[in-house]
Design an enzyme around this catalytic site. Structure first.
Site, short mmCIF file in Angstrom:
data_model
loop_
_atom_site.label_atom_id
_atom_site.label_comp_id
_atom_site.label_asym_id
_atom_site.label_seq_id
_atom_site.Cartn_x
_atom_site.Cartn_y
_atom_site.Cartn_z
N SER A 1 0.79 -1.24 0.00
CA SER A 1 0.00 0.00 0.00
C SER A 1 0.82 1.28 0.00
CB SER A 1 -0.97 0.00 1.18
OG SER A 1 -2.02 -0.90 0.94
N LYS B 1 2.69 6.78 4.88
CA LYS B 1 1.82 5.75 4.32
C LYS B 1 2.30 4.39 4.79
CE LYS B 1 -1.61 4.16 2.21
NZ LYS B 1 -1.62 3.15 3.28
N THR B 2 1.34 3.58 5.23
CA THR B 2 1.63 2.22 5.66
C THR B 2 1.60 1.28 4.47
OG1 THR B 2 -0.72 1.83 6.05
CG2 THR B 2 0.58 2.60 7.92
N GLY B 3 2.15 0.09 4.66
CA GLY B 3 2.08 -0.96 3.66
C GLY B 3 2.24 -2.32 4.33
#
Length: 272
Positions: free
Chosen positions: A60, A214-216
């Protein structure tokens, strides 16, 4: 009044123990790659050269360039344009409703971006991946999955370079689009990470610092990959950072180790 040697020894031991207990704990070593760049000087702090050069699925974190592309091409008219939920039930409750680009970024709503990927198509997507010099630039195969375990790969070092160009305004997108996407990355208590992992990425942080990130998360039998990538504005200046962790095979983490270890590292550097 004189004290016996045994009494003095006990007092010294007590004082030492109390001092150690009061001392702040040193942050645990980062379990993967952690990178930090001062945008003013360009100085980069790197903990593990091999891990930081290893390409991984962006998961993501790809929503950042994806959002830039969607807005710049007009596939998404604005960050506030409403996209209707089709009724498909998802495991994350916040996804089961209409979304805008802003909410889809904060909630990491995969279905929203799968829809815009279909609208963009492979040819246009790969053209923009080339313009951004983003990882392997490969959007082949399923257009809705190429960043989720598909052929697209990017190393933490490459992520850092992309973020540095983004936050310096050096990407080939309009200033308006750039500011809109940066705005969607500024964290608060309604993000997926805050809800799922119990870490309020909105702070409040030291000296009013602002975290944009932003996470992933890519689950995989060979080892889950988790990310936190972004920017910190603080009295110490502007910094971009990348945290990437591949967990041991068969040991799926209950929460994202990349998030927790990134926050620890940023605090250790005095930025949060």
């Amino acid at each position: 009044m004189s004290r016996s040697p045994s009494t003095l020894l006990a007092l010294i031991t007590l004082a030492t123990t109390s001092a150690l207990a009061a001392a702040p704990k040193a942050p645990a070593a980062h379990p993967g790659c952690f990178l930090l760049m001062d945008l003013e000087t360009g100085k980069v702090t790197r903990n593990d050269a091999v891990k930081c050069a290893t390409r991984l699925p962006p998961a993501s974190t790809f929503k950042v360039p994806h959002a830039l592309i969607a807005l710049e091409t007009g596939v998404v008219a604005s960050v506030d344009e409403v996209h209707k939920w089709d009724g498909t039930k998802h495991s994350i409750a916040m996804w089961n409703q209409d979304q805008t680009l802003d909410t889809a970024m904060r909630r990491s709503a995969v279905w929203f971006f799968q829809g815009t990927a279909k609208q963009l198509g492979r040819e246009r997507m790969e053209d923009w991946l080339g313009r951004f010099d983003y990882g392997t630039r490969d959007a082949s195969g399923d257009i809705t999955l190429f960043w989720l375990g598909g052929p697209l790969r990017i190393s933490p070092d490459e992520q850092l370079d992309f973020l540095a160009r983004m936050f310096r305004g050096q990407l080939p997108v309009s200033p308006k689009v750039l500011e809109q996407v940066k705005g969607t990355m500024t964290h608060g208590p309604d993000t997926v990470a805050s809800v799922r992992d119990g870490i309020n990425l909105g702070g409040p942080w030291k000296d009013g610092a602002v975290l944009s990130a932003k996470t992933g998360w890519y689950p995989n039998k060979s080892g889950d990959v988790t990310w936190l990538v972004g920017h910190v504005a603080s009295p110490k200046g502007r910094h971009v950072f990348v945290s990437a962790v591949r967990s041991p095979a068969g040991k799926a983490p209950s929460r994202s180790p990349a998030i927790a270890s990134a926050i620890d590292a940023l605090k250790a550097h005095g930025l949060l």
